[in-house]
Design a protein around this motif. Structure first.
Motif, short mmCIF file in Angstrom:
data_model
loop_
_atom_site.label_atom_id
_atom_site.label_comp_id
_atom_site.label_asym_id
_atom_site.label_seq_id
_atom_site.Cartn_x
_atom_site.Cartn_y
_atom_site.Cartn_z
N ASP A 71 91.94 -79.45 27.76
CA ASP A 71 91.02 -78.40 28.18
C ASP A 71 89.72 -79.01 28.71
N LYS A 73 87.33 -77.74 30.57
CA LYS A 73 86.16 -76.88 30.41
C LYS A 73 85.53 -77.05 29.02
N LEU A 94 83.80 -80.45 28.71
CA LEU A 94 82.51 -80.47 29.41
C LEU A 94 81.45 -79.69 28.64
N LEU A 95 81.82 -78.56 28.10
CA LEU A 95 80.85 -77.74 27.35
C LEU A 95 80.32 -78.46 26.12
N SER A 103 90.02 -85.25 29.44
CA SER A 103 90.57 -84.21 28.59
C SER A 103 92.07 -84.16 28.82
#
Length: 89
Positions: free
Chosen positions: A21, A23, A26-27, A18
């Protein structure tokens, strides 16, 4: 992202990065039940991150062994080439 096998060895199934971002990135993959765990490292620049992603992608078998459908994409507007296969030549 991947899982730890019965021999306690981490098995990578997807290589990614990334540039903005982690997070959120990953989401995007949370629903895939194969990805029980992930490992990460920091990079000092987008160039370093792209180089590491390419190295990992090739080291772990590329699209033949990983769930990655395509080669890692270079950062927008960077003009970088894969240090392994010069895919963007």
């Amino acid at each position: 992202m991947g899982y730890t096998n019965a021999n306690k060895k981490f098995v990578p199934k997807y290589i990614g990065r990334s540039d903005s971002d982690l997070k959120a990135r990953l989401l995007n993959h949370v629903s895939n039940e194969q990805y029980k765990e992930f490992k990460y490292s920091y990079a000092t620049s987008q160039k370093a991150a792209f180089k590491k992603e390419c190295q990992n992608f090739h080291d772990f078998g590329g699209s033949k062994k990983l769930d990655n459908d395509i080669h890692p994409d270079r950062p927008n507007g960077s003009g970088l080439e894969c240090p392994i296969c010069d895919i963007f030549d």
